[in-house]
Design a protein around this motif. Structure first.
Motif, PDB file in Angstrom:
ATOM      1  N   UNK A  43     -20.018  25.963  39.640  1.00  0.00           N
ATOM      2  CA  UNK A  43     -18.888  25.409  38.869  1.00  0.00           C
ATOM      3  C   UNK A  43     -17.618  26.228  39.079  1.00  0.00           C
ATOM      4  N   UNK A  76     -16.828  22.013  45.761  1.00  0.00           N
ATOM      5  CA  UNK A  76     -16.835  20.878  44.836  1.00  0.00           C
ATOM      6  C   UNK A  76     -16.539  19.648  45.691  1.00  0.00           C
ATOM      7  N   UNK A  77     -17.129  18.530  45.345  1.00  0.00           N
ATOM      8  CA  UNK A  77     -16.947  17.325  46.170  1.00  0.00           C
ATOM      9  C   UNK A  77     -15.473  16.918  46.260  1.00  0.00           C
ATOM     10  N   UNK A  78     -14.694  17.205  45.207  1.00  0.00           N
ATOM     11  CA  UNK A  78     -13.289  16.788  45.249  1.00  0.00           C
ATOM     12  C   UNK A  78     -12.517  17.493  46.358  1.00  0.00           C
ATOM     13  N   UNK A 128     -14.265  15.125  49.648  1.00  0.00           N
ATOM     14  CA  UNK A 128     -14.866  13.793  49.677  1.00  0.00           C
ATOM     15  C   UNK A 128     -13.955  12.720  50.236  1.00  0.00           C
ATOM     16  N   UNK A 129     -12.643  12.785  49.906  1.00  0.00           N
ATOM     17  CA  UNK A 129     -11.732  11.732  50.361  1.00  0.00           C
ATOM     18  C   UNK A 129     -11.685  11.679  51.886  1.00  0.00           C
ATOM     19  N   UNK A 165     -16.173  12.352  53.043  1.00  0.00           N
ATOM     20  CA  UNK A 165     -17.228  11.669  52.279  1.00  0.00           C
ATOM     21  C   UNK A 165     -18.372  12.646  52.018  1.00  0.00           C
ATOM     22  N   UNK A 166     -19.612  12.212  52.294  1.00  0.00           N
ATOM     23  CA  UNK A 166     -20.766  13.045  51.985  1.00  0.00           C
ATOM     24  C   UNK A 166     -20.997  14.143  53.021  1.00  0.00           C
ATOM     25  N   UNK A 223     -26.228  23.815  45.825  1.00  0.00           N
ATOM     26  CA  UNK A 223     -26.525  22.618  45.033  1.00  0.00           C
ATOM     27  C   UNK A 223     -25.409  22.381  44.034  1.00  0.00           C
ATOM     28  N   UNK A 224     -24.936  21.159  43.933  1.00  0.00           N
ATOM     29  CA  UNK A 224     -23.958  20.850  42.895  1.00  0.00           C
ATOM     30  C   UNK A 224     -22.570  21.331  43.261  1.00  0.00           C
ATOM     31  N   UNK A 225     -21.802  21.717  42.235  1.00  0.00           N
ATOM     32  CA  UNK A 225     -20.419  22.150  42.446  1.00  0.00           C
ATOM     33  C   UNK A 225     -20.346  23.664  42.453  1.00  0.00           C
TER      34      UNK A 225
END
Lengths: 194, 218
Positions: free
Chosen positions: A119, A137-139, A142-143, A146-147, A93-95
């Motif tokens: 984190x 982490x999404x970074x 994501x580019x 995406x999801x 969940x999360x980063x």
């Protein structure tokens, strides 16, 4: 990007220790600097390990030698290890990060574990030696993805550099050994001075 | 069939009926995916709403289904184990439902009336409030939300941050008025790592009427 602040106002030799050592003993860092140090120092080390354990054309899609044997002994097989690691990556969940670590105990080293940190927290702060890491982490994805984190994870396995993972494992072993030797030398010195 | 077993069966029927609940569904956006451009791109809005928010809802429904099964079996350990997923996915659904309504394509909205008065009184000025909320929200480590919330006990407005999808009211007791999502999926495609630029821009699309409405019923 991740700057290590010199804690020159701290009455603490930890301020001048290598970042690995600071993270190992992060509970000793004074409270007002602890979280920024975890965020930035942890982020710094986590990314170094992430970059180092990837390469564009790994010579092997799986570990070899004693690392492979130990993974098989711990998890049953490499594919079970890979499944569990992938599952952790999919459900975090999360980063955070997913890790393959070795427990940092004794001269022979401890067992292999899959763990996660939120984190920029480092497994070094939990008495673990990190061998392999996946940044979720999404970074990190994501580019391109995406999801669709699972797509990123399955692509990532293709660039894991098992030679470097093995080299990192040997690094921790020799660090542990040199610390033990230093401790023993210190004891001898103390004994001969009294 | 004995009277006792008939009664027992009717209780089972009633208790199963009370445990049946609706499945949560994705709420419609009050505007089109491109309505918040150039502040938030159509691509982000579409992914954010139709993928991320939708996933929280799907996973919430699955978790609540599992919760129902655990309750029926009296599996307390199972119930406890589900709490994280319910907080995460339920929080995600709550937070995003508020967020879509907190935003508006009408870039000319400004805080008015009681809300404006109280923001100025409690933060010194509207700029001070905006700066503080921007600073606190930028500073969130990892994924989370910045919130303007109402503290019912102390009767004042507060700016707080929550990690991940922790829902504001359940976590802090504050009533959510305005939330800003700083999960990277909320801005990365457009702003990359420059979270501060996203936060500076988002003030142009805040639906202050929605915030006021929440405040007046808080």
């Amino acid at each position: 990007m991740f700057i290590i602040f010199l804690l020159s106002f701290v009455q603490n030799e930890l301020a001048f220790a290598p970042i690995v050592e600071i993270l190992e003993q992060v509970s000793r860092v004074p409270r007002q600097w602890r979280q920024p140090l975890i965020n930035n120092g942890g982020g710094y080390v986590n990314h170094i390990i992430y970059w180092s354990t990837m390469c564009p054309a790994p010579s092997s899609a799986t570990p070899t030698g004693s690392l492979l044997v130990d993974i098989e002994n711990t998890f049953g097989s490499f594919s079970v290890f890979r499944e569990r690691f992938t599952e952790e990556a999919g459900t975090l969940f999360g980063s955070g990060y997913v890790w393959l670590c070795e427990e940092a105990e004794g001269e022979g080293g401890g067992g292999l574990v899959i763990t996660t940190t939120p984190n920029q927290d480092s497994p070094l702060s939990q008495g673990l030696h990190p061998l392999l890491v996946l940044d979720v982490w999404e970074h990190a994805y994501y580019l391109k993805h995406k999801n669709l984190r699972p797509n990123y994870v399955s692509e990532w396995w293709k660039v894991v550099c098992w030679e470097e993972v093995d080299a990192l494992r040997k690094f921790w072993k020799s660090l542990t050994l040199s610390r033990i030797l230093n401790e023993k030398l210190f004891e001898i010195k103390k004994h001969t001075q009294t | 069939m004995s009277m006792l077993s008939m009664i027992r069966r009717s209780f089972c029927f009633v208790s199963k009926a009370t445990l049946v609940r609706k499945k949560y569904t994705l709420p419609q956006l009050p505007y089109s995916y491109d309505a918040l451009e150039p502040v938030i791109s159509k691509e982000i809005m579409e992914l954010h709403h139709s993928k991320h928010h939708a996933t929280y809802i799907n996973n919430l429904n699955v978790s609540l289904e599992s919760l129902k099964e655990c309750q029926e079996k009296g599996d307390i350990s199972g119930i406890a184990a589900l709490q994280k997923a319910i907080v995460f996915n339920g929080g995600g659904h709550i937070n995003h439902s508020i967020f879509w309504n907190n935003l508006s394509p009408d870039g000319n909205m400004k805080p008015k009336g009681v809300l404006l008065h109280d923001l100025q009184e409690q933060f010194g000025s509207l700029d001070n409030f905006r700066n503080e909320m921007t600073a606190k929200t930028t500073g969130i480590q990892g994924s989370g939300w910045g919130w303007l919330g109402y503290n019912r006990k102390r009767k004042h407005l507060e700016i707080v941050t929550c990690a991940n999808q922790d829902p504001l009211q359940a976590t802090t007791g504050l009533v959510p008025l305005l939330g800003i999502d700083v999960w990277e999926h909320a801005y990365y495609l457009q702003y990359k790592n420059a979270r501060i630029d996203y936060l500076k821009a988002i003030w142009d699309v805040i639906n202050w009427e929605d915030v006021s409405t929440r405040y007046s019923s808080a």
